[in-house]
Design a protein around this motif. Sequence first.
Motif, PDB file in Angstrom:
ATOM      1  N   ASN A  29       4.244  -4.225   5.310  1.00 28.63           N
ATOM      2  CA  ASN A  29       3.764  -3.569   4.100  1.00 28.63           C
ATOM      3  C   ASN A  29       4.879  -3.320   3.084  1.00 28.63           C
TER       4      ASN A  29
ATOM      5  N   LYS B 262       0.925   7.816   5.163  1.00 26.02           N
ATOM      6  CA  LYS B 262       0.055   6.820   5.784  1.00 26.02           C
ATOM      7  C   LYS B 262       0.799   6.055   6.872  1.00 26.02           C
TER       8      LYS B 262
ATOM      9  N   SER C  82      -3.965   2.092   6.705  1.00 25.32           N
ATOM     10  CA  SER C  82      -3.559   3.101   5.719  1.00 25.32           C
ATOM     11  C   SER C  82      -4.462   4.330   5.721  1.00 25.32           C
TER      12      SER C  82
ATOM     13  N   GLN D 150      -5.000  -2.123   4.993  1.00 23.00           N
ATOM     14  CA  GLN D 150      -5.871  -1.128   4.365  1.00 23.00           C
ATOM     15  C   GLN D 150      -6.514  -0.233   5.421  1.00 23.00           C
TER      16      GLN D 150
ATOM     17  N   THR E 125       1.074   3.091   7.201  1.00 18.16           N
ATOM     18  CA  THR E 125       1.689   1.878   6.656  1.00 18.16           C
ATOM     19  C   THR E 125       3.042   2.152   6.002  1.00 18.16           C
TER      20      THR E 125
ATOM     21  N   ILE F  14       0.879  -1.177   0.000  1.00 20.13           N
ATOM     22  CA  ILE F  14       0.000   0.000   0.000  1.00 20.13           C
ATOM     23  C   ILE F  14       0.911   1.221   0.000  1.00 20.13           C
TER      24      ILE F  14
END
Length: 141
Positions: free
Chosen positions: A76, A68, A115, A112, A70, A63
Motif C-alpha cells: 500500500n 488502518k 483498510s 480496501q 493498511t 489508501i
Amino acid sequence: MERERLKRNKKKKLKPISTLKKKLWKEFSIFIRQTDMNGHGLTACVTCGVVGHWTSFHSGHFIHGHSKQTFLDDRNVHVQCVKCNHYLSGNLIEYSEFMRKKYGPDIIEVLQEKSHMIWKPSRQELNELILHYKEINESKA
C-alpha cells in the motif's frame, strides 16, 4: 529502598503512542524509499517515473489512514515524488495502474477490505516494529 524505586519509575514516562507511531513511520518510510534504489541511491516515482535520490522522495499511501491495517502494508506504500504524492493527492489513476500491474487485478479490493480493519498497536508492538525497520535501514547504509 522501595520509595527510591517508585521515584525512578515515576521519572520514566512512557512515550505516547502517537510519538511511537511517528518514529515508526520515519523508519518505515526510509525502508520504502530505499527498497528499489540503485547503488547510487537513485529511485523512481511509481506514478510518474521521475528519477532522483531516495531522500528527495515521499512514501505515498494508496489508501490513506494512520489507524488502518493498511498503514504499514508495503503493498500500500510506495516511492512517490513530492508532486505526485502531495500536489496531485497521490496521483491515484496512475497509482492504481501501477498497483494492478505489480500485484494483480484484485489488489485494490484486497487493500480496501483490509483498510476497514482498525490498527491499534501496543507500545511493545510499536517498539518492536521501530527496531525491526531501523535494523533493516542500518544494514543498507
